[in-house]
Design an enzyme around this catalytic site. Structure first.
Site, PDB file in Angstrom:
ATOM      1  N   GLY A  56       0.810  -1.217   0.000  1.00 15.91           N
ATOM      2  CA  GLY A  56       0.000   0.000   0.000  1.00 15.91           C
ATOM      3  C   GLY A  56       0.840   1.263   0.000  1.00 15.91           C
ATOM      4  O   GLY A  56       2.073   1.214   0.171  1.00 15.91           O
ATOM      5  N   ASP A  57       0.190   2.396  -0.282  1.00 19.77           N
ATOM      6  CA  ASP A  57       0.815   3.719  -0.213  1.00 19.77           C
ATOM      7  C   ASP A  57       1.951   3.926  -1.201  1.00 19.77           C
ATOM      8  O   ASP A  57       2.905   4.672  -0.923  1.00 19.77           O
ATOM      9  CB  ASP A  57       1.300   4.007   1.225  1.00 19.77           C
ATOM     10  CG  ASP A  57       0.194   3.847   2.235  1.00 19.77           C
ATOM     11  OD1 ASP A  57      -0.970   4.115   1.873  1.00 19.77           O
ATOM     12  OD2 ASP A  57       0.475   3.440   3.379  1.00 19.77           O
ATOM     13  N   GLN A  71      -5.110  -0.428  -1.366  1.00 15.30           N
ATOM     14  CA  GLN A  71      -4.127  -1.252  -0.661  1.00 15.30           C
ATOM     15  C   GLN A  71      -3.024  -1.635  -1.664  1.00 15.30           C
ATOM     16  O   GLN A  71      -2.769  -0.879  -2.590  1.00 15.30           O
ATOM     17  CB  GLN A  71      -4.771  -2.488  -0.024  1.00 15.30           C
ATOM     18  CG  GLN A  71      -5.660  -2.200   1.183  1.00 15.30           C
ATOM     19  CD  GLN A  71      -6.956  -1.500   0.864  1.00 15.30           C
ATOM     20  OE1 GLN A  71      -7.772  -1.991   0.108  1.00 15.30           O
ATOM     21  NE2 GLN A  71      -7.187  -0.341   1.450  1.00 15.30           N
ATOM     22  N   GLY A  81      -6.108   5.449   1.675  1.00 13.66           N
ATOM     23  CA  GLY A  81      -5.833   6.884   1.703  1.00 13.66           C
ATOM     24  C   GLY A  81      -4.982   7.178   0.481  1.00 13.66           C
ATOM     25  O   GLY A  81      -3.815   6.824   0.440  1.00 13.66           O
ATOM     26  N   HIS A  82      -5.608   7.742  -0.550  1.00 12.31           N
ATOM     27  CA  HIS A  82      -4.911   7.981  -1.813  1.00 12.31           C
ATOM     28  C   HIS A  82      -4.692   9.478  -1.982  1.00 12.31           C
ATOM     29  O   HIS A  82      -5.660  10.234  -2.118  1.00 12.31           O
ATOM     30  CB  HIS A  82      -5.726   7.440  -2.986  1.00 12.31           C
ATOM     31  CG  HIS A  82      -5.934   5.950  -2.928  1.00 12.31           C
ATOM     32  ND1 HIS A  82      -6.763   5.279  -3.787  1.00 12.31           N
ATOM     33  CD2 HIS A  82      -5.387   5.019  -2.125  1.00 12.31           C
ATOM     34  CE1 HIS A  82      -6.716   3.982  -3.509  1.00 12.31           C
ATOM     35  NE2 HIS A  82      -5.899   3.804  -2.494  1.00 12.31           N
ATOM     36  N   LYS A  88      -0.261   5.424  -5.609  1.00 15.73           N
ATOM     37  CA  LYS A  88      -1.284   5.097  -6.611  1.00 15.73           C
ATOM     38  C   LYS A  88      -2.145   6.315  -6.913  1.00 15.73           C
ATOM     39  O   LYS A  88      -2.516   6.560  -8.045  1.00 15.73           O
ATOM     40  CB  LYS A  88      -2.241   4.011  -6.085  1.00 15.73           C
ATOM     41  CG  LYS A  88      -1.624   2.699  -5.797  1.00 15.73           C
ATOM     42  CD  LYS A  88      -2.645   1.735  -5.198  1.00 15.73           C
ATOM     43  CE  LYS A  88      -3.072   2.065  -3.782  1.00 15.73           C
ATOM     44  NZ  LYS A  88      -2.017   1.964  -2.779  1.00 15.73           N
TER      45      LYS A  88
END
Ligand code: GDP
Ligand code: IMO
Ligand code: MG
Length: 430
Positions: free
Chosen positions: A12-13, A223, A40-41, A16
């Protein structure tokens, strides 16, 4: 026209959000296919900095229709708050749709998420506390409530009442907690249903029709592939199928209808929450990446664990998902290091291996085998073309490309939209 999938290849993170914002501009539909408000994008645009939790990142682009597909778990309270905030800050999409097949995350799921974590003690997963595990559990157990249920208000409130009463039995008898106020929750849910109902449609049918019409559809992952419920380092995973297969299942589109697959990888690794992380850097080196990369969770604010690029874990992600190209992000965070390292194998119980073990307890014993490369010791923030990258940074990217067996289409050198090098068209149909 095949659909494009953009997903993260780490835990994740990976950035993206930035990549999706960049590419969604060209699409007709931007559809989130998995996860919920645990995501959280981050997108940085002319309106400011945004951390999208449930809303697709392309919402600011005029003409793009944002949607949530069946594989997403929708928290109505959080979604309505997020949409209201986005509207205040300048996002006014003409339409926004939520799949009637998507499952709901209700307040008792969030409560149960907390109780389950507390019960796990030292075996805790470090979840985001957003109710994700309990909501997907209900879905798999066939006890979930779906967004489509909101369309029949009388039946919906009956279902909410019944499910809340059952949740209360768990909360009180198993965890010794305070029961939820059933009447208050029923009233609240009825209100949310009124507000959500106009957004509900058969998203999957719409998307299949759009693909037949030849329109560009960007499917947004949440994710990362290493957090996938099946492929990831179980149990230190999320509860959904975050990989490309999850996109097909969520949208109800045949696997052959997927074209470009863009996998975002950071130029190093991060992880939030618990779970094995072979290249994790402890002490000052890890703190350096945390500080320079500003590695704090966009959803929970927790500091992210940081480490060197893990080519074994990253290659596994690509083997599992396929990738037509890679977006390598956060290269600039490594700018001022004397050297950079890539983990090319693990030593596990005295044996050298080049695959990701399926068991988290085995992965936890993996010692990284590093390959060292010279650092470039200069800023890449202003680079916009390949030739403007220092040669040591070029060599680093080329080595990642070689180890991954997939071409790099995007290199990101800062959070802003323009801090991007596009080396080839990521959305070109293979
Ligand atoms: P996501 O969940 O994959 O969308 O990633 P997050 O938004 O949770 O975390 C990525 C963070 O890195 C955000 O704060 C982004 O603004 C930031 N970011 C994205 N790309 C870059 C980059 O190339 N360089 C730097 N320094 N920051 C970046
Ligand atoms: P984006 O989309 C990073 C992690 C949590 C925890 C585990 C399970 O921003 O990349 P959950 O709440 O899903 O039950 O937590 O998964 N996790 C993420 N880590 N980025 C995310 O989303 C994540 N979503 C969940 O920290 O370790
Ligand atoms: Mg994130």
């Amino acid at each position: 026209m095949p659909a494009a999938v953009i997903l993260g290849g780490h835990w994740g993170d990976e950035g993206k959000g930035k990549v999706i914002d960049l590419l969604a501009e060209r699409c007709a539909y931007n559809v989130r296919y998995s996860g919920g408000s645990n995501a959280g994008h981050t997108v940085v645009n002319e309106h400011g900095t945004f951390a999208f939790h449930q809303v697709p990142c392309g919402i600011f682009h005029p003409g793009v229709i944002p949607m949530l597909a069946a594989g997403v778990v929708v928290d109505p309270e959080a979604l309505l708050a997020e949409l209201a905030e986005l509207e205040c800050r300048g996002a006014r999409p003409e339409r926004f749709y939520v799949s009637e097949r998507a499952h709901l995350v209700l307040p008792y799921h969030r409560l149960l998420d907390g109780y389950l974590e507390a019960q796990r003690n030292e075996l805790r997963l470090g979840t985001t506390g957003k109710g994700i595990g309990p909501a997907y559990s209900d879905k798999a157990a066939r006890d979930g409530l779906r967004v489509g249920d909101m369309l029949d208000p009388v039946r919906f409130v009956q279902l909410v009442r019944r499910r809340t009463e059952i949740a209360n039995q768990y909360i009180t008898a198993v965890y010794g907690g305070e029961p939820m106020d059933v009447d208050a929750l029923v009233r609240q849910c009825a209100e949310w249903a009124t507000l959500i109902a106009p957004m509900v449609c058969d998203v999957e049918r719409e998307i299949r029709a759009a693909l037949c019409r030849g329109q560009l559809v960007v499917l947004e992952g949440a994710q990362g592939a290493l957090l996938d419920i099946d492929a990831g380092s179980y149990p230190f995973v999320t509860s959904s199928s975050s990989g490309v297969a999850g996109a097909c299942a969520s949208l109800g589109i045949p696997v052959g209808e997927v074209g470009p697959i863009v996998v975002a990888l950071h130029a190093y690794m991060t992880r939030v929450g618990e779970g094995p992380f072979p290249t994790e850097l402890e002490g000052e080196a890890g703190q350096y990446l945390l500080r320079v990369g500003n590695e704090f969770g966009a959803t929970t604010g927790r500091p992210r664990r940081c480490g060197w690029f893990d080519a074994v874990a990253s290659r596994y992600s690509l083997d599992v998902n396929g990738a037509t190209s890679l977006a390598v992000t956060k290269l600039d965070v490594l700018d001022h290091l004397g050297h950079v390292r890539i983990c090319v194998a693990y030593e596990i119980d005295g044996k050298r291996v080049r695959y990701l073990p399926s068991r988290a307890d085995v992965l936890a014993r993996a010692l990284p085998v590093f390959e060292d490369m010279p650092g470039w010791k200069q800023s890449t923030h202003d680079a916009r073309r390949w030739e403007e990258l220092p040669s040591a940074a070029q060599a680093y990217i080329r080595r990642i490309e070689e180890l991954m067996g997939a071409p790099v289409s995007i290199v990101s050198v800062g959070p802003a939209r323009d801090q991007t090098l596009v080396l080839r068209d990521p959305l070109a149909v293979p």
